[in-house]
Motif scaffolding. Structure first.
Motif: not given
Length: 514
Positions: A260-283
């Motif tokens: 579960v942890v591994e799959e969620i980690q993959k999805c976070i990267k897919e949805f929000y890139t390696d750096n969510p802080e700079t991604f426009e769709d992460y608030g």
């Protein structure tokens, strides 16, 4: 005399003119609200960007699109919703006109929330307008830019006497709650919900409380964990986790926790890139007070994914926590942020026990291929809603009542449910001053014979729709018999009349059952 009192008095005076009674007027105001959303989309998106760091497309997807759908539905269905509703009668009232007539309640107070400052404030307003009420709109002061835009622009589209916007903080809200309303619609936390309910009780004002709570998410070890985690990741981290129906925590067996942890980690990267802080769709977290609250909740738990933060930007990365128990700090309150704890259980039995040992949540999520397991979760738990194999999407179905139960709220809305919630469903019975002999059973002296008749007439329910179908069936059967009789005179050696009558009557019966 306070500003809030003047606003409420003005709204009530305007309502009492009867201006909102005609359906044409309500539809006109609903169309104006739709025009407001269309013409001011940029202003709305910019305000939400400043409040929550949400992108313009994200604002349309999660804030205004649903409101547009609610408005269109209300415009299309309003004449149907507002029409008298025929009900079943008993034999005593079979000759009377008996129906339910929806009517406006009066002046409604709508107290919005900051996490979805437009959707959660305007959707109840759609119901209030459709039901013919006046409505005082109090947007959350926490989402200050959205509140400012709402105060400045909404009166340019809606009748400002009937639908005023009141901004301000705690003191202004408290002053509003001192006034007499005919209904209060509040969205927010349970602590403030209790304050709202206490204030409403002074005037015996009914309330709709759309609260929250810790919505559990159970993952069956035999389901498609990859797909389950993809949908959970989306549902949890939308709006940076600041969603009342976000999965608050995961329940799963220890044997699948790593997956579960591994799959969620993959999805976070897919949805929000390696750096969510700079991604426009992460608030962003709404303010520093909530940022500090969320950081404190992580104490005592192990960060499995994410954990990065920047207080100056109110940024917290999508974070998964493990080594969490029911006594962990993160399990003591609704998270309302991008933290996703995982609690291991031995199986479905323990998951159900864990859920039932706590307050009733706004929604329970369960991921499983096993329909029996899903049905068992429905049967053995209680929540505002239950959603299997997905997250959040039940909010988009207008035909489903959206609301909580127990600590997660009371009352519901969306579609017709909004209309009914903000209407008085008035009972109407119209008799004629005839057939007085039938009423003798209720007049003194109360004899055994009269009681027997009263029991028969009052306890025997009559299905008016069935009576109408039976009358139609009798008429059609009579017509069929007449036609067959005429045909028999011309063709005496044709198929036996009885068989034809039976066939036609049977067909007509099934037709009238449709």
């Amino acid at each position: 005399m306070s500003r809030e009192l003047l606003v409420v008095q003005r709204a009530r005076k305007s309502f009492q003119t009867g201006k909102t009674k005609p359906l044409e007027y309500r539809i006109h105001q609903l169309k104006n609200l739709l025009r407001f959303i269309s013409e001011r989309q940029r202003d709305i998106a910019e305000a939400v960007k400043q409040d929550l760091g949400k992108s313009e497309n994200g604002t349309q997807l999660f804030e205004t699109l649903g409101v547009e759908g609610e408005i269109n539905l209300a415009i299309e269905k309003l004449s149907e919703w507002a029409a008298p509703r025929i009900i079943e009668k008993n034999l005593l009232t079979i000759s009377d006109e008996v129906y339910v007539q929806p009517e406006p309640l009066g002046v409604v107070l709508i107290i919005g929330a900051w996490n979805y400052p437009w959707a959660i404030t305007l959707q109840p307003l759609v119901g209030a307008i459709a039901a013919g009420n006046a409505a005082v709109i109090k947007p959350s002061e926490v989402s200050s830019q959205s509140a400012k835009v709402m105060e400045e622009l909404l009166p340019l589209y809606l009748d400002n006497d009937l639908y005023p916007v009141v901004t301000g903080g705690v003191s202004e809200t408290q002053e509003l709650l001192k006034q007499r309303f005919d209904h209060i619609f509040y969205t927010g936390g349970s602590a403030v919900g209790k304050i709202v309910m206490a204030a409403a009780s002074c005037h015996l004002t009914p309330v709709t409380l759309e609260l929250g709570g810790k919505s559990p998410c159970y993952i069956d070890k035999n389901c498609d964990i990859r797909v389950a985690c993809r949908r959970i990741t989306w549902g949890k981290f939308v709006n940076c986790g600041q969603t009342c129906i976000a999965p608050d925590f995961i329940l799963c067996e220890a044997s699948v926790q790593s997956q579960v942890v591994e799959e969620i980690q993959k999805c976070i990267k897919e949805f929000y890139t390696d750096n969510p802080e700079t991604f426009e769709d992460y608030g962003r977290i709404i303010n520093q007070r909530h940022f500090k609250r969320l950081m404190a909740l992580m104490e005592g738990s192990t960060v499995a994914v994410g954990g990065d933060s920047d207080e100056s930007q109110c940024y917290i990365a999508p974070t998964v926590l493990k080594d969490v128990t029911g006594d962990s700090k993160v399990m003591k309150e609704e998270i309302f942020g991008p933290l996703l704890p995982i609690i291991t259980v031995s199986g479905t039995d323990e998951a159900i026990q864990f859920i039932n040992a706590r307050e009733k949540p706004l929604v329970i999520y369960v991921f499983s291929h096993d329909n029996k397991l899903i049905k068992r979760m429905i049967a053995e738990t209680s929540s505002g809603a239950l959603l299997a194999n997905d997250c959040l999407v039940h909010f988009t179905v207008s035909a489903l009542p959206f609301g909580g139960v127990g600590n997660s709220g009371m009352g519901c809305y969306h579609g017709r449910h909004s209309f009914d919630q903000l209407s008085h469903l008035r009972s109407c019975l119209i008799k004629q001053l005839k057939m007085e002999g039938v009423n003798s059973m209720r007049y003194p002296p109360h004899t055994d014979k009269k009681l027997g008749w009263a029991r028969f007439f009052m306890l025997k329910q009559v299905n008016v729709c069935r009576l109408r179908r039976m009358a139609l069936l009798a008429t059609l059967a009579g017509l069929a018999a007449f036609l067959l009789k005429a045909k028999e005179v011309k063709h005496p050696n044709s198929v036996p009349r009885g068989a034809k009558v039976l066939a036609l009557v049977s067909a007509m019966y099934y037709f009238t059952r449709l």
